[in-house]
Enzyme design. Structure first.
Site, PDB file in Angstrom:
ATOM      1  N   ALA A 193     -12.097  29.826  34.642  1.00 39.05           N
ATOM      2  CA  ALA A 193     -12.734  30.690  35.640  1.00 39.05           C
ATOM      3  C   ALA A 193     -11.937  31.996  35.750  1.00 39.05           C
ATOM      4  CB  ALA A 193     -12.841  29.962  36.984  1.00 39.05           C
ATOM      5  N   CYS A 194     -11.025  32.071  36.680  1.00 31.42           N
ATOM      6  CA  CYS A 194     -10.331  33.326  36.966  1.00 31.42           C
ATOM      7  C   CYS A 194      -9.418  33.791  35.831  1.00 31.42           C
ATOM      8  CB  CYS A 194      -9.562  33.207  38.275  1.00 31.42           C
ATOM      9  SG  CYS A 194     -10.676  32.899  39.675  1.00 31.42           S
ATOM     10  N   ILE A 195      -8.822  32.866  35.084  1.00 33.49           N
ATOM     11  CA  ILE A 195      -7.984  33.281  33.960  1.00 33.49           C
ATOM     12  C   ILE A 195      -8.854  33.956  32.896  1.00 33.49           C
ATOM     13  CG2 ILE A 195      -6.499  32.482  32.064  1.00 33.49           C
ATOM     14  CD1 ILE A 195      -5.108  32.484  34.819  1.00 33.49           C
TER      15      ILE A 195
END
Length: 188
Positions: free
Chosen positions: A115-117
């Protein structure tokens, strides 16, 4: 190789290593230990360290789950970026903070891999940054009950495809904690 002129510095980016994000994450303690090693190295080499902290309906700002894990300690001089989207650049002051510090290359750690990575890796390279992913310093939860691959497979796949990521005048890459350097033009 960054396409950002006059930005020779490398920064360590620590993304969303918050209680509610990594409580059930794969290899949580090992990843946090590696991030601590990188924090020590970045600080010793004088590299900027930037922390990113997510909030949303399930991760309310100010809640216990929203707090950074106690094993990682941010210094007052290290900026904290608050975000509400997966990409750490979206609707935040991250770009301005990096520009002020002359940063053209990012070393990325944290959660969640899928997700955020990934969002931040792609967001950074399209904005002109060279972006190194630390392969043993990011993690995710097990979402296999929803049809996703296991955390080990998600991490391995992300490390594999980012290893050869590039764009005109920019490079990606994946290295382990032991290989990271923050020196200008350094590998890892």
């Amino acid at each position: 190789m960054t396409t950002l002129p006059d930005r020779p510095n490398t920064a360590l980016l620590v993304i969303d290593v918050q209680n509610g994000v990594v409580a059930g994450a794969h290899n949580r303690d090992g990843v946090i230990a590696n991030i601590n090693t990188l924090l020590d190295r970045a600080r010793a080499e004088g590299a900027p360290v930037v922390w990113v902290q997510h909030s949303d309906e399930e991760l309310e700002r100010g809640s216990e789950g929203w707090q950074y894990v106690p094993e990682l300690v941010r210094r007052e001089t290290e900026p904290l970026v608050h975000k509400t989207y997966g990409d750490s650049f979206e609707d935040t002051d991250l770009e301005a903070l990096l520009a002020e510090r002359g940063v053209g290359r990012l070393v990325v750690t944290g959660a969640q891999t899928d997700a955020c990575i990934r969002s931040t890796l792609h967001g950074a390279i399209v904005r002109g940054y060279d972006v190194t992913l630390v392969g043993d310093a990011h993690t995710t939860e097990d979402f296999s009950q929803y049809g996703a691959p296991t955390p080990e497979q998600v991490i391995t796949h992300t490390n594999l495809y980012w290893r050869w990521q590039s764009a005109p005048g920019r490079s990606g890459g994946t290295v382990d904690t032991a290989e990271v350097t923050f020196a200008a033009g350094g590998a890892g």
